[in-house]
Design a protein around this motif. Structure first.
Motif, PDB file in Angstrom:
ATOM      1  N   PRO A 101      80.157  28.327  26.888  1.00 20.88           N
ATOM      2  CA  PRO A 101      79.251  27.234  27.230  1.00 20.88           C
ATOM      3  C   PRO A 101      79.499  26.786  28.673  1.00 20.88           C
ATOM      4  O   PRO A 101      80.646  26.649  29.100  1.00 20.88           O
ATOM      5  N   GLY A 102      78.435  26.611  29.424  1.00 28.71           N
ATOM      6  CA  GLY A 102      78.575  26.141  30.793  1.00 28.71           C
ATOM      7  C   GLY A 102      78.807  27.219  31.833  1.00 28.71           C
ATOM      8  O   GLY A 102      78.939  26.916  33.022  1.00 28.71           O
ATOM      9  N   ALA A 103      78.844  28.479  31.402  1.00 25.02           N
ATOM     10  CA  ALA A 103      79.079  29.567  32.362  1.00 25.02           C
ATOM     11  C   ALA A 103      77.850  29.854  33.218  1.00 25.02           C
ATOM     12  O   ALA A 103      77.960  30.506  34.250  1.00 25.02           O
ATOM     13  N   GLY A 104      76.693  29.374  32.769  1.00 25.25           N
ATOM     14  CA  GLY A 104      75.473  29.585  33.544  1.00 25.25           C
ATOM     15  C   GLY A 104      74.545  30.632  32.974  1.00 25.25           C
ATOM     16  O   GLY A 104      73.784  31.256  33.724  1.00 25.25           O
ATOM     17  N   LYS A 105      74.573  30.812  31.644  1.00 26.51           N
ATOM     18  CA  LYS A 105      73.711  31.828  31.032  1.00 26.51           C
ATOM     19  C   LYS A 105      72.237  31.573  31.297  1.00 26.51           C
ATOM     20  O   LYS A 105      71.506  32.467  31.714  1.00 26.51           O
ATOM     21  N   THR A 106      71.795  30.345  31.023  1.00 32.58           N
ATOM     22  CA  THR A 106      70.364  30.067  31.134  1.00 32.58           C
ATOM     23  C   THR A 106      69.893  30.126  32.576  1.00 32.58           C
ATOM     24  O   THR A 106      68.820  30.662  32.874  1.00 32.58           O
ATOM     25  N   THR A 107      70.682  29.595  33.512  1.00 29.16           N
ATOM     26  CA  THR A 107      70.305  29.649  34.923  1.00 29.16           C
ATOM     27  C   THR A 107      70.255  31.090  35.414  1.00 29.16           C
ATOM     28  O   THR A 107      69.334  31.479  36.143  1.00 29.16           O
ATOM     29  N   THR A 108      71.230  31.888  35.003  1.00 33.10           N
ATOM     30  CA  THR A 108      71.229  33.315  35.347  1.00 33.10           C
ATOM     31  C   THR A 108      70.017  34.005  34.746  1.00 33.10           C
ATOM     32  O   THR A 108      69.345  34.817  35.407  1.00 33.10           O
ATOM     33  N   LEU A 109      69.727  33.688  33.490  1.00 34.27           N
ATOM     34  CA  LEU A 109      68.584  34.277  32.804  1.00 34.27           C
ATOM     35  C   LEU A 109      67.279  33.954  33.525  1.00 34.27           C
ATOM     36  O   LEU A 109      66.456  34.841  33.786  1.00 34.27           O
ATOM     37  N   LEU A 110      67.080  32.702  33.872  1.00 40.67           N
ATOM     38  CA  LEU A 110      65.832  32.290  34.518  1.00 40.67           C
ATOM     39  C   LEU A 110      65.654  32.947  35.886  1.00 40.67           C
ATOM     40  O   LEU A 110      64.549  33.372  36.233  1.00 40.67           O
ATOM     41  N   ARG A 111      66.732  33.056  36.642  1.00 44.78           N
ATOM     42  CA  ARG A 111      66.617  33.706  37.955  1.00 44.78           C
ATOM     43  C   ARG A 111      66.358  35.203  37.790  1.00 44.78           C
ATOM     44  O   ARG A 111      65.614  35.804  38.577  1.00 44.78           O
ATOM     45  N   THR A 112      66.953  35.812  36.778  1.00 38.22           N
ATOM     46  CA  THR A 112      66.712  37.233  36.502  1.00 38.22           C
ATOM     47  C   THR A 112      65.262  37.458  36.098  1.00 38.22           C
ATOM     48  O   THR A 112      64.610  38.408  36.568  1.00 38.22           O
ATOM     49  N   ILE A 113      64.748  36.597  35.244  1.00 42.23           N
ATOM     50  CA  ILE A 113      63.353  36.697  34.816  1.00 42.23           C
ATOM     51  C   ILE A 113      62.418  36.572  36.009  1.00 42.23           C
ATOM     52  O   ILE A 113      61.446  37.332  36.148  1.00 42.23           O
ATOM     53  N   GLU A 114      62.691  35.622  36.875  1.00 43.96           N
ATOM     54  CA  GLU A 114      61.840  35.413  38.044  1.00 43.96           C
ATOM     55  C   GLU A 114      61.778  36.662  38.914  1.00 43.96           C
ATOM     56  O   GLU A 114      60.726  37.005  39.471  1.00 43.96           O
ATOM     57  N   ALA A 115      62.906  37.372  39.005  1.00 46.85           N
ATOM     58  CA  ALA A 115      62.957  38.586  39.826  1.00 46.85           C
ATOM     59  C   ALA A 115      62.220  39.757  39.187  1.00 46.85           C
ATOM     60  O   ALA A 115      61.694  40.626  39.900  1.00 46.85           O
ATOM     61  N   LEU A 116      62.155  39.783  37.858  1.00 49.78           N
ATOM     62  CA  LEU A 116      61.637  40.968  37.164  1.00 49.78           C
ATOM     63  C   LEU A 116      60.312  40.771  36.444  1.00 49.78           C
ATOM     64  O   LEU A 116      59.744  41.732  35.924  1.00 49.78           O
ATOM     65  N   ARG A 117      59.809  39.551  36.405  1.00 52.81           N
ATOM     66  CA  ARG A 117      58.629  39.281  35.584  1.00 52.81           C
ATOM     67  C   ARG A 117      57.384  40.020  36.063  1.00 52.81           C
ATOM     68  O   ARG A 117      56.467  40.276  35.263  1.00 52.81           O
ATOM     69  N   GLY A 118      57.320  40.390  37.317  1.00 50.52           N
ATOM     70  CA  GLY A 118      56.179  41.146  37.799  1.00 50.52           C
ATOM     71  C   GLY A 118      56.249  42.627  37.435  1.00 50.52           C
ATOM     72  O   GLY A 118      55.253  43.350  37.549  1.00 50.52           O
ATOM     73  N   LYS A 119      57.412  43.055  36.990  1.00 49.84           N
ATOM     74  CA  LYS A 119      57.620  44.477  36.691  1.00 49.84           C
ATOM     75  C   LYS A 119      57.624  44.777  35.201  1.00 49.84           C
ATOM     76  O   LYS A 119      57.211  45.855  34.776  1.00 49.84           O
ATOM     77  N   TYR A 120      58.114  43.814  34.404  1.00 49.85           N
ATOM     78  CA  TYR A 120      58.236  44.023  32.965  1.00 49.85           C
ATOM     79  C   TYR A 120      57.626  42.863  32.189  1.00 49.85           C
ATOM     80  O   TYR A 120      57.612  41.721  32.660  1.00 49.85           O
ATOM     81  N   ARG A 121      57.159  43.177  30.970  1.00 51.43           N
ATOM     82  CA  ARG A 121      56.759  42.136  30.029  1.00 51.43           C
ATOM     83  C   ARG A 121      58.043  41.622  29.376  1.00 51.43           C
ATOM     84  O   ARG A 121      58.750  42.387  28.719  1.00 51.43           O
ATOM     85  N   ILE A 122      58.330  40.345  29.526  1.00 50.68           N
ATOM     86  CA  ILE A 122      59.633  39.789  29.154  1.00 50.68           C
ATOM     87  C   ILE A 122      59.482  38.717  28.078  1.00 50.68           C
ATOM     88  O   ILE A 122      58.540  37.923  28.105  1.00 50.68           O
ATOM     89  N   ALA A 123      60.432  38.699  27.152  1.00 53.28           N
ATOM     90  CA  ALA A 123      60.531  37.638  26.149  1.00 53.28           C
ATOM     91  C   ALA A 123      62.005  37.306  25.947  1.00 53.28           C
ATOM     92  O   ALA A 123      62.890  38.072  26.329  1.00 53.28           O
ATOM     93  N   VAL A 124      62.256  36.157  25.318  1.00 48.22           N
ATOM     94  CA  VAL A 124      63.628  35.658  25.166  1.00 48.22           C
ATOM     95  C   VAL A 124      63.845  35.128  23.761  1.00 48.22           C
ATOM     96  O   VAL A 124      62.970  34.472  23.179  1.00 48.22           O
TER      97      VAL A 124
END
Length: 222
Positions: A41-64
């Motif tokens: 908890p607190g390691a930054g999973k969600t923030t890392t996830l959101l930034r990763t999604i932002e980088a890849l959302r134009g290339k892949y169809r993404i769900a969580v």
């Protein structure tokens, strides 16, 4: 006096492994790539996830899939970013197992190229249960210290790649990346270790390039 001893944990893990293999086969058939994100908890999973999604959302169809004992804070953050998300409540369990993941995938659907499972925040339980993911990603934040591979060996052993988050504050906490690398090598020699800052975006190019390469490799191999 004689009596029988049943090792229930062995059977639980065997049943889970069988279910994980079924999940993996179903994902292969659908073409979806599942990433299991694990961290404290607190390691930054969600923030890392959101930034990763932002980088890849134009290339892949993404769900969580968001897994928590309770609450929906992280699912709301993902939904606000415009990404399909399913909140999974584990009922107090400290991890997702393969059957929970199967049920989540059935509800979410697999009409996606890339699915992230943000596992329950814990360095112990999630490491024990294979969910059928194509890639197991551990996030370690620098405030947690460079000694964690010595304290939580299984998590480092089962992870495919380690993201070292919050590099922008490493010096504040006396975190030593090279010491972390040496400690991690004791548990998982050769595991890729990628320093990142989910806040500033530092290192994300290397991480998203790595993830993209793994997705494309799976696609090429069928």
């Amino acid at each position: 006096m004689s009596f029988e001893v049943i090792e229930t944990k062995e059977q639980v893990l065997a049943d889970n492994d069988a279910a994980a293999a079924e999940n993996r086969a179903a994902l292969r058939r659908s073409g979806a790539f599942l990433v299991n994100l694990m961290a404290s908890p607190g390691a930054g999973k969600t923030t890392t996830l959101l930034r990763t999604i932002e980088a890849l959302r134009g290339k892949y169809r993404i769900a969580v899939m968001e897994a928590d004992a309770d609450g929906d804070v992280d699912a709301r953050a993902v939904a606000a970013a415009g990404i399909p998300v399913l909140q999974v409540h584990t009922g107090g369990s400290c991890h997702m197992d393969a059957d929970m993941t199967r049920r989540g995938l059935e509800r979410l659907g697999t009409d996606y190229d890339l699915i992230f499972l943000e596992n329950v925040g814990n360095l112990v339980c999630p490491a024990e249960f294979d969910v059928g993911a194509d890639l197991r990603v551990m996030i370690l934040s620098t405030p947690e210290g460079h000694d964690k591979p010595l304290k939580y060996p299984l998590m480092f052993q089962v992870s495919d790649v380690l993201l070292v988050n919050k590099t922008d504050v490493a010096s504040v906490f006396g975190f030593e990346l090279e010491t972390l690398r040496r400690n991690a090598a004791l548990r998982h020699p050769g595991m890729p270790i990628l320093p990142i800052s989910a806040r500033s975006g530092e290192g994300f190019g290397a991480w998203t390039d790595y993830l993209t390469a793994e997705i494309e490799k799976r696609r090429a191999n069928g």
